[in-house]
Design an enzyme around this catalytic site. Structure first.
Site, PDB file in Angstrom:
ATOM      1  N   LEU A  73       0.840  -1.200   0.000  1.00 17.16           N
ATOM      2  CA  LEU A  73       0.000   0.000   0.000  1.00 17.16           C
ATOM      3  C   LEU A  73       0.874   1.248   0.000  1.00 17.16           C
ATOM      4  O   LEU A  73       0.674   2.167   0.791  1.00 17.16           O
ATOM      5  CB  LEU A  73      -0.952  -0.014   1.206  1.00 17.16           C
ATOM      6  CG  LEU A  73      -2.053  -1.086   1.154  1.00 17.16           C
ATOM      7  CD1 LEU A  73      -2.840  -1.116   2.458  1.00 17.16           C
ATOM      8  CD2 LEU A  73      -3.011  -0.845  -0.012  1.00 17.16           C
ATOM      9  N   ASP A 124      16.613   0.766 -14.923  1.00 13.49           N
ATOM     10  CA  ASP A 124      15.152   0.781 -14.928  1.00 13.49           C
ATOM     11  C   ASP A 124      14.626   0.621 -16.358  1.00 13.49           C
ATOM     12  O   ASP A 124      13.744  -0.206 -16.623  1.00 13.49           O
ATOM     13  CB  ASP A 124      14.658   2.111 -14.327  1.00 13.49           C
ATOM     14  CG  ASP A 124      13.167   2.296 -14.490  1.00 13.49           C
ATOM     15  OD1 ASP A 124      12.410   1.669 -13.732  1.00 13.49           O
ATOM     16  OD2 ASP A 124      12.757   3.076 -15.374  1.00 13.49           O
ATOM     17  N   LYS A 169      12.368  -2.647 -18.244  1.00 11.36           N
ATOM     18  CA  LYS A 169      11.167  -2.504 -19.057  1.00 11.36           C
ATOM     19  C   LYS A 169      11.401  -3.028 -20.463  1.00 11.36           C
ATOM     20  O   LYS A 169      10.546  -3.701 -21.051  1.00 11.36           O
ATOM     21  CB  LYS A 169      10.757  -1.026 -19.092  1.00 11.36           C
ATOM     22  CG  LYS A 169      10.364  -0.475 -17.718  1.00 11.36           C
ATOM     23  CD  LYS A 169      10.326   1.050 -17.705  1.00 11.36           C
ATOM     24  CE  LYS A 169       9.948   1.584 -16.330  1.00 11.36           C
ATOM     25  NZ  LYS A 169      10.169   3.053 -16.216  1.00 11.36           N
ATOM     26  N   GLU A 178      15.550   9.369  -7.157  1.00  9.96           N
ATOM     27  CA  GLU A 178      15.716   8.752  -5.841  1.00  9.96           C
ATOM     28  C   GLU A 178      17.001   9.266  -5.187  1.00  9.96           C
ATOM     29  O   GLU A 178      17.882   9.799  -5.859  1.00  9.96           O
ATOM     30  CB  GLU A 178      15.837   7.231  -6.000  1.00  9.96           C
ATOM     31  CG  GLU A 178      14.726   6.577  -6.771  1.00  9.96           C
ATOM     32  CD  GLU A 178      13.469   6.401  -5.942  1.00  9.96           C
ATOM     33  OE1 GLU A 178      13.570   6.409  -4.708  1.00  9.96           O
ATOM     34  OE2 GLU A 178      12.376   6.276  -6.543  1.00  9.96           O
ATOM     35  N   GLY A 180      -0.411   1.465  -4.502  1.00 11.52           N
ATOM     36  CA  GLY A 180      -1.419   0.664  -3.815  1.00 11.52           C
ATOM     37  C   GLY A 180      -2.472   1.544  -3.147  1.00 11.52           C
ATOM     38  O   GLY A 180      -3.678   1.257  -3.217  1.00 11.52           O
ATOM     39  N   ALA A 181      -2.028   2.639  -2.532  1.00 14.74           N
ATOM     40  CA  ALA A 181      -2.975   3.541  -1.870  1.00 14.74           C
ATOM     41  C   ALA A 181      -3.855   4.242  -2.907  1.00 14.74           C
ATOM     42  O   ALA A 181      -5.064   4.366  -2.715  1.00 14.74           O
ATOM     43  CB  ALA A 181      -2.214   4.558  -1.021  1.00 14.74           C
ATOM     44  N   GLU A 215       0.437  -4.526 -17.206  1.00 18.60           N
ATOM     45  CA  GLU A 215       0.437  -3.258 -17.961  1.00 18.60           C
ATOM     46  C   GLU A 215       1.246  -2.174 -17.261  1.00 18.60           C
ATOM     47  O   GLU A 215       1.898  -1.352 -17.922  1.00 18.60           O
ATOM     48  CB  GLU A 215      -1.016  -2.789 -18.164  1.00 18.60           C
ATOM     49  CG  GLU A 215      -1.180  -1.585 -19.057  1.00 18.60           C
ATOM     50  CD  GLU A 215      -0.633  -1.823 -20.461  1.00 18.60           C
ATOM     51  OE1 GLU A 215       0.499  -1.404 -20.726  1.00 18.60           O
ATOM     52  OE2 GLU A 215      -1.341  -2.433 -21.282  1.00 18.60           O
TER      53      GLU A 215
END
Lengths: 434, 434
Positions: free
Chosen positions: B12, B203, B207, B192, B16-17, B131
Site C-alpha cells: 500500500l 530501470d 522494461k 531517488e 497501492g494507496a 500493464e
C-alpha cells in the site's frame, strides 16, 4: 492445438484481400498467437475470378454477404463490405442473430446503427469488434475500451482523416492552393473521385461518433456532431497561422462540458509546438485527456490495406481467444442517453480573418462589435493586401481570447452588416492543447 | 449483477494507496465497466496505522504478502510490493499456484523471473497481467500483446525512464550541468536518493526486457541488454547535438538484426524533428516498427501513483471479465530461445567528440585511424575551446556514416593510443528514425 477457428470474410476489396493473403502467408504465426489455427472457411465477393494474390479455392464462396452470415460454416463473421446499410447491416445482424462474433471495419455502419447492433449482440451473447473502424492501424478502440477503463475521460481528439491531413500538410509545405492539392491527391490515390466524404469532415465524424461513445459511456449520436470540412481553408490562413505559432489541422474533438457532450469536426488551429501539430501527411493521431493519466497520445497509419488488416487481425485473434466484452465498453442498457452540448455554447479562442475596406472608421467599428459581444482580443495583425484582391482591401487577422461560438457569430454578423468588409469573414477555431 | 471480484492488494505504497482510493471513490463506475463489483477483500502492508485516505477496515489485513497470496479469500492477487525477489516473487508464485490471476506493476520481478512465472501461470491456468510494469500509464503491453498480433515487429524503442528524460530536458533547456540537475531532480522527487537504478539505465533495461519478449516472441533475457546510463552526457554534447539537428535522449531499443535480437539502452542522438524528440520531461514514449503498420507511437505519463493505478485497474478489469491469455503473448513453450546479437555488431551512425591537442599532424592521424577502420565521416566540426580546458586542446566533433560499434571502438582505441587527445574520447550512438 485446439480446433481451427473458421473465418467468414464478406468483402474481398483492398482490406479483405490483404487479410486473406496474410492469413495464408503467416498461417503458423497467427495460429500460435491465437492458440488455434485460423482458417478462411467462407468468403463473399462480387467477382469470383479476380486475382487477389491468394488461393481461396478451399473456401466456400457466397455471392451474398447475408447468405454467408446466415449459412456459412463459420465461427466468426468478418464484415468488410462497407456502407451504413444494405448488405453490411443485414449480414452483421444475421451473424449476431446466430451468436457469431462479428469483426468489422465499418465506421458508417456503427456510427448509424451501433447502438442497435450492440443491443442485438448483447442479447445473443456475441461480441462486436471494430478496431479497424477508427484510425486504422492505431489501437485506439482497444485503448479506450480496455486500457483506459480506470479513467474518467475529459476529452478525446485527433486527426482522424488521412486525406485531409495529407492535403493540409502539402498546402502548408508547398504553398499549393486547395483545388490543385485536391487534384493531386486524387491523382495519387489519396482522395476519392468524389472527395466530399473525406474533405467535408464526414469520415472523421463517423469515427468520432464511435470514440465519443467509448469515451463517455454514452449512446452514439452521429447527428449531434458539428461538422465543417477543410474546403474553405486557404493558403493565407495557413501562412497566418504559422506566423502566429499555429498549424491548421482537421481536428475531431469530443469533450465533456457543463452543458453536455460537445462533438465537433472542423479545421482547427493548434500550437505549432504541440505533438499533434507534428503529425503530417496521411498519418492519424488520437489523444485522450483523462483524470488519472493527464494525456495519452497515439500516432500511426490511419488507412491502407495492411494497416486496416492489422486491426482486423487483432480483433480476429481476440475472438479466437474467446474474449467477450460489450461493444462500447458497457452493457447497452448502461450507455447513458446522449446529452448534447450546442455548438453555440462552445468556448475557445478564435482566429478571424477579415478583408476590410480601407476606409476611415472601419477598424474602430470592428473593434466596437467585438467589445459589444464581450470578445477580448489577444492579437491583431494587419497584413499586406493579398494578391488578386482589390488594393483597397486590407486583410486583418484577429485572435480572440476564450469566448463563445455564439458571441463570435453575433459579432461577425454585425461586422458583415456594417458594410466594412469585402467578402465573408473567415473564422477558424483554436484548440487549447498542453 | 454477478458476484463481486475480491481483490487482494499486496503493498500500500503510492500506487497501492491510489488504487485502493480509486476503487472506493469510483466503485459504481468500475463495477459497471467490469460487469461486476470490485471489492478490496484483503491487503498487506507493513504499517497498518498510516492514513492512506481510504477506509480499509472492511479488508482482511495480512502482515505478509505471501500469507495474503496463500490464504486470502480473494479472486485476484495484485502485487505492488516491488523487488525482483523475496516477498514479491514468493507471493506471486503462491497466488499462481492457487490458480489466481495476478496483476503486477513489478518490472524487476518479471525481467528476472518472467519466464519461470509464465510457465507456472500456464501450468495453473492463471493469467499474469502487467500493464503497469512498463511505461506506466501508456498501454504498451496491451498494444504489443494484443493489438499488434497481426504484425511482425522489426524494432521497438522508446523513452522509458522519466527521471532521465526530465534531466536531459532540463540540461538542454537551461544549460544546467548534470550534477546540479540531478540534485534538483532529487529535491523535487523526480530522482531517488540513490539514483543509480534510473540514471544508470537499469530501470529502462528492465522494461525493455519485457517489451523485447512481447515484440519478438522470445524468452526474456535481461542480461543480454547492453546498458549505458546518462551520467557521461555533457552540456557540450547536448549543444553540439542541437547544432547538428539532433536531440539526446536515453533510448531503449530492441531490434531484429541478421545476427539476432539486439537490445540496448544508451544515450542516443535522434533527429530533432522526429516525434520522439518532442517528448520532454517525465513523459514516456514507445514506438513500434512493424511490417504491416510501419510505425506506431504511444506517448503518455510513465510514472506516478495515478498513472500506474490506471494501468493496474485496466488489468484488474481484464481479470474480472475472465480474460485469459499467455503473459508474453505466446504459450511459454512457444517463446523462442533468445538469440543474442553482440553489441560490437551494432550498425549505425556515431557522434564522436574528441579533445584534440593542438599539434601539427594530430588531425591527419585521427582521420587516418577512421579510414583504417572503414569509417566514413558525414561531418567534421571543430569547435571553440571549452571553458576549463587547457587552451591548447580543441574540441573536434565527428559524425560518422553507418558503421559498426566494433569499428568505432577500434578506431577510438587507436586514436587514444596515438596520444593526440586530452582525456577520453566520447561517443554517442545515433538512431535512424523516420
Amino acid at each position: 492445438m485446439e480446433r481451427p477457428m473458421r473465418l467468414g470474410i464478406a468483402g474481398l476489396g483492398t482490406v479483405g484481400a490483404s487479410l486473406a493473403r496474410l492469413l495464408a502467408d503467416k498461417r503458423d504465426v497467427y495460429g500460435m498467437r491465437a492458440g488455434r489455427p485460423l482458417e478462411v472457411a467462407a468468403v463473399s465477393a462480387r467477382d469470383r475470378t479476380r486475382d487477389r494474390g491468394v488461393d481461396l479455392s478451399g473456401a466456400t464462396w457466397f455471392d451474398d454477404p447475408v447468405a454467408l452470415a446466415r449459412d456459412g460454416e463459420i465461427d466468426v463473421f468478418v464484415e468488410l463490405v462497407g456502407g451504413a446499410d444494405g448488405a453490411a447491416f443485414e449480414s452483421v445482424k444475421a451473424a449476431l442473430n446466430r451468436g457469431l462474433p462479428v469483426v468489422t471495419a465499418n465506421k458508417a455502419l456503427l456510427a448509424h446503427h451501433g447502438l442497435q447492433l450492440a443491443r442485438l449482440a448483447h442479447k445473443r451473447g456475441a461480441p462486436i469488434f471494430f478496431e479497424a473502424a477508427a484510425a486504422g492501424g492505431i489501437p485506439i478502440i482497444k485503448t479506450m475500451r480496455e486500457a483506459l477503463r480506470g479513467n474518467t475521460v475529459e476529452r478525446v481528439y485527433g486527426i482522424l482523416n488521412g486525406t485531409c491531413n495529407y492535403m493540409l500538410t502539402r498546402m502548408e509545405r508547398e504553398g499549393i492552393a486547395f483545388d490543385a492539392c485536391l487534384a493531386d491527391a486524387q491523382r495519387l490515390g489519396y482522395a476519392e473521385a468524389d472527395p466530399t466524404f473525406d474533405i467535408g469532415g464526414f469520415d472523421a465524424a463517423h469515427k468520432l461518433a464511435l470514440l465519443t461513445s467509448l469515451a463517455f459511456g454514452c449512446e452514439i449520436d452521429l447527428d449531434a456532431i458539428f461538422i465543417e470540412g477543410i474546403s474553405t481553408v486557404t493558403n493565407a490562413d495557413i501562412e497566418a497561422a504559422a506566423e502566429l505559432g499555429y498549424r491548421i489541422k482537421l481536428l475531431a474533438v469530443a469533450q465533456r462540458t457543463d452543458s453536455g457532450i460537445e462533438q465537433r469536426v472542423h479545421p482547427t488551429m493548434i500550437p505549432a509546438h504541440s505533438a499533434l501539430a507534428q503529425v503530417d501527411g496521411v498519418t492519424n493521431a488520437v489523444a485522450v485527456d483523462t483524470d488519472l493519466l493527464g494525456s495519452v497520445l497515439l500516432v500511426g497509419p490511419g488507412a491502407g490495406g495492411n494497416a486496416t488488416a492489422s486491426a482486423v487481425l487483432s480483433d480476429v485473434i481476440d475472438a479466437a481467444q474467446g474474449i467477450r466484452m460489450p461493444a462500447f465498453g458497457l452493457e447497452p442498457s448502461k450507455l447513458a442517453p446522449y446529452r448534447r452540448a450546442r455548438m453555440r455554447a462552445h468556448e475557445g479562442g478564435y482566429y478571424i480573418r477579415l478583408s476590410v475596406l480601407d476606409r476611415v472608421g472601419a477598424f474602430a467599428s470592428i473593434a466596437r462589435r467585438m467589445a459589444e459581444n464581450d470578445i477580448s482580443l489577444e492579437s491583431i495583425v494587419q497584413r499586406k493586401p493579398e494578391s488578386g484582391r482589390a488594393a483597397e482591401t486590407v486583410p486583418v487577422i484577429l485572435i480572440t481570447h476564450e469566448t463563445t461560438e455564439a458571441a463570435v457569430r453575433r459579432a461577425l454578423d454585425a461586422v458583415s452588416r456594417d458594410g466594412h468588409l469585402s467578402g465573408e469573414p473567415r473564422m477558424i477555431r483554436i484548440e487549447a492543447l498542453d
